[in-house]
Design an enzyme around this catalytic site. Sequence first.
Site, PDB file in Angstrom:
ATOM      1  N   ARG A 137       0.832  -1.204   0.000  1.00 39.73           N
ATOM      2  CA  ARG A 137       0.000   0.000   0.000  1.00 39.73           C
ATOM      3  C   ARG A 137       0.868   1.256   0.000  1.00 39.73           C
ATOM      4  O   ARG A 137       0.408   2.335   0.375  1.00 39.73           O
ATOM      5  CB  ARG A 137      -0.923  -0.020   1.226  1.00 39.73           C
ATOM      6  CG  ARG A 137      -1.901  -1.193   1.220  1.00 39.73           C
ATOM      7  CD  ARG A 137      -2.904  -1.111   2.355  1.00 39.73           C
ATOM      8  NE  ARG A 137      -2.284  -1.259   3.662  1.00 39.73           N
ATOM      9  CZ  ARG A 137      -2.097  -2.421   4.283  1.00 39.73           C
ATOM     10  NH1 ARG A 137      -2.497  -3.558   3.708  1.00 39.73           N
ATOM     11  NH2 ARG A 137      -1.541  -2.475   5.474  1.00 39.73           N
ATOM     12  N   ARG A 138       2.108   1.110  -0.449  1.00 37.65           N
ATOM     13  CA  ARG A 138       3.059   2.220  -0.444  1.00 37.65           C
ATOM     14  C   ARG A 138       3.643   2.480  -1.827  1.00 37.65           C
ATOM     15  O   ARG A 138       4.745   3.034  -1.944  1.00 37.65           O
ATOM     16  CB  ARG A 138       4.190   1.930   0.548  1.00 37.65           C
ATOM     17  CG  ARG A 138       3.694   1.684   1.966  1.00 37.65           C
ATOM     18  CD  ARG A 138       4.813   1.249   2.874  1.00 37.65           C
ATOM     19  NE  ARG A 138       4.335   0.961   4.232  1.00 37.65           N
ATOM     20  CZ  ARG A 138       5.103   0.526   5.221  1.00 37.65           C
ATOM     21  NH1 ARG A 138       6.398   0.328   5.005  1.00 37.65           N
ATOM     22  NH2 ARG A 138       4.584   0.284   6.419  1.00 37.65           N
ATOM     23  N   CYS A 157       1.076  20.655 -11.379  1.00 42.68           N
ATOM     24  CA  CYS A 157      -0.392  20.587 -11.252  1.00 42.68           C
ATOM     25  C   CYS A 157      -0.798  19.157 -10.907  1.00 42.68           C
ATOM     26  O   CYS A 157      -1.375  18.905  -9.857  1.00 42.68           O
ATOM     27  CB  CYS A 157      -1.058  21.043 -12.546  1.00 42.68           C
ATOM     28  SG  CYS A 157      -0.774  22.779 -12.936  1.00 42.68           S
ATOM     29  N   ARG A 177      -3.599  19.341  -8.059  1.00 44.49           N
ATOM     30  CA  ARG A 177      -3.935  20.494  -7.211  1.00 44.49           C
ATOM     31  C   ARG A 177      -4.857  21.474  -7.931  1.00 44.49           C
ATOM     32  O   ARG A 177      -5.641  22.185  -7.304  1.00 44.49           O
ATOM     33  CB  ARG A 177      -2.670  21.223  -6.744  1.00 44.49           C
ATOM     34  CG  ARG A 177      -1.873  21.851  -7.869  1.00 44.49           C
ATOM     35  CD  ARG A 177      -0.770  22.767  -7.384  1.00 44.49           C
ATOM     36  NE  ARG A 177       0.021  23.282  -8.498  1.00 44.49           N
ATOM     37  CZ  ARG A 177      -0.312  24.327  -9.244  1.00 44.49           C
ATOM     38  NH1 ARG A 177      -1.438  24.981  -9.010  1.00 44.49           N
ATOM     39  NH2 ARG A 177       0.469  24.725 -10.235  1.00 44.49           N
ATOM     40  N   SER A 178      -4.761  21.535  -9.263  1.00 44.61           N
ATOM     41  CA  SER A 178      -5.461  22.559 -10.033  1.00 44.61           C
ATOM     42  C   SER A 178      -5.583  22.095 -11.472  1.00 44.61           C
ATOM     43  O   SER A 178      -4.673  21.454 -11.996  1.00 44.61           O
ATOM     44  CB  SER A 178      -4.667  23.870  -9.968  1.00 44.61           C
ATOM     45  OG  SER A 178      -5.179  24.836 -10.853  1.00 44.61           O
ATOM     46  N   ASP A 180      -7.218  23.454 -15.419  1.00 45.00           N
ATOM     47  CA  ASP A 180      -7.964  24.202 -16.427  1.00 45.00           C
ATOM     48  C   ASP A 180      -8.772  23.155 -17.198  1.00 45.00           C
ATOM     49  O   ASP A 180      -8.231  22.422 -18.028  1.00 45.00           O
ATOM     50  CB  ASP A 180      -6.973  24.932 -17.334  1.00 45.00           C
ATOM     51  CG  ASP A 180      -7.610  25.669 -18.498  1.00 45.00           C
ATOM     52  OD1 ASP A 180      -8.790  25.399 -18.804  1.00 45.00           O
ATOM     53  OD2 ASP A 180      -6.913  26.485 -19.122  1.00 45.00           O
ATOM     54  N   ASN A 188      -4.909  15.182 -19.504  1.00 43.19           N
ATOM     55  CA  ASN A 188      -4.330  14.479 -18.358  1.00 43.19           C
ATOM     56  C   ASN A 188      -4.943  13.099 -18.154  1.00 43.19           C
ATOM     57  O   ASN A 188      -4.239  12.134 -17.820  1.00 43.19           O
ATOM     58  CB  ASN A 188      -4.498  15.296 -17.091  1.00 43.19           C
ATOM     59  CG  ASN A 188      -3.623  16.541 -17.053  1.00 43.19           C
ATOM     60  OD1 ASN A 188      -4.064  17.602 -16.622  1.00 43.19           O
ATOM     61  ND2 ASN A 188      -2.380  16.460 -17.515  1.00 43.19           N
ATOM     62  N   HIS A 218     -11.496  24.133 -12.475  1.00 37.62           N
ATOM     63  CA  HIS A 218     -12.011  25.444 -12.848  1.00 37.62           C
ATOM     64  C   HIS A 218     -12.184  25.635 -14.352  1.00 37.62           C
ATOM     65  O   HIS A 218     -11.489  25.027 -15.161  1.00 37.62           O
ATOM     66  CB  HIS A 218     -11.120  26.566 -12.286  1.00 37.62           C
ATOM     67  CG  HIS A 218      -9.672  26.423 -12.656  1.00 37.62           C
ATOM     68  ND1 HIS A 218      -8.752  25.794 -11.835  1.00 37.62           N
ATOM     69  CD2 HIS A 218      -8.975  26.830 -13.750  1.00 37.62           C
ATOM     70  CE1 HIS A 218      -7.562  25.823 -12.411  1.00 37.62           C
ATOM     71  NE2 HIS A 218      -7.677  26.443 -13.572  1.00 37.62           N
ATOM     72  N   TYR A 220     -12.210  28.875 -16.960  1.00 44.29           N
ATOM     73  CA  TYR A 220     -11.877  30.301 -17.066  1.00 44.29           C
ATOM     74  C   TYR A 220     -13.042  31.083 -17.670  1.00 44.29           C
ATOM     75  O   TYR A 220     -13.833  30.542 -18.454  1.00 44.29           O
ATOM     76  CB  TYR A 220     -10.620  30.491 -17.919  1.00 44.29           C
ATOM     77  CG  TYR A 220      -9.343  30.268 -17.141  1.00 44.29           C
ATOM     78  CD1 TYR A 220      -8.840  31.255 -16.295  1.00 44.29           C
ATOM     79  CD2 TYR A 220      -8.651  29.066 -17.234  1.00 44.29           C
ATOM     80  CE1 TYR A 220      -7.677  31.061 -15.571  1.00 44.29           C
ATOM     81  CE2 TYR A 220      -7.480  28.857 -16.508  1.00 44.29           C
ATOM     82  CZ  TYR A 220      -7.007  29.873 -15.677  1.00 44.29           C
ATOM     83  OH  TYR A 220      -5.862  29.670 -14.952  1.00 44.29           O
TER      84      TYR A 220
END
Length: 276
Positions: A137-138, A157, A177-178, A180, A188, A218, A220
Amino acid sequence: MSKADVLFVNMCQDILDNGFSSEGQEVRPRWEDGAPAHTIKRFGVVNRYDLQEEFPALTLRPTAIKTAVDEMLWIWQKKSNNIKDLRGKIWDSWADENGSIGKAYGYQLGVKYKFPHGEMDQVDNVLWQLKNTPYSRRIMTNIYNFADLTEMGLEPCAYSMTFNVTGNKLNAILNQRSQDILAANNWNVVQYAVLVHMMAQVSGLVPGELVHVIADAHIYDRHVDIIKELIARPQFPAPKFSLNPEIKNFYDFTIDDIKIEDYQKNPQILDIPVAV
């Protein structure tokens, strides 16, 4: 119809209907004309893709799958931080005069660490564990290295992958983390779906589920109308995907080992404005 299309449409509609607008706030990104690039966002979006059911490429518009995979291999296989090793031009805005994006992305995956089974980098550690301790599990990577953030052209990102084997299936969680949503979401998804396929093949496993976790998903302000038109388009079945079965070493894969068939899709959207 493509389940990736359904997930994308539902996610976009949720952001548009229930998202938080940054209008009135001070924001870092700017458009080319210098105007602030505001967004509508949702926090903590989670999308699940069963790679046994289909390959998760959008049909609402084409995803340049081989170019996306070339970028993934640039990070995971070449462990490069220089855009001169890339086919695409997406990273040009974040590179210095020599083409380097600093101690980011591929650089971090190439750093060697001491593990219980020897000194190796994060990618080689994943490959070793999938073959030798698959139920650990690592099995994970993380390229968000706080010690090096000031020397990165762009803070990562998509920063972490957690691999988990269930039976003979290789599952993975991609943490981001973020994002577009218009410019990068399916890009991705496709990249890391292919990575799971590749890692599974060379480890004697089959691809399972890819879970994509986006902290700040998000749209834009200048993308809103494009998104509305995009999600109203007709949807088609997902394309068929396969890898060259002869490849047994992750470092031997090239984009020519990818086969995409029956990719029916809507027209491409050109000249999407990008905030920097």
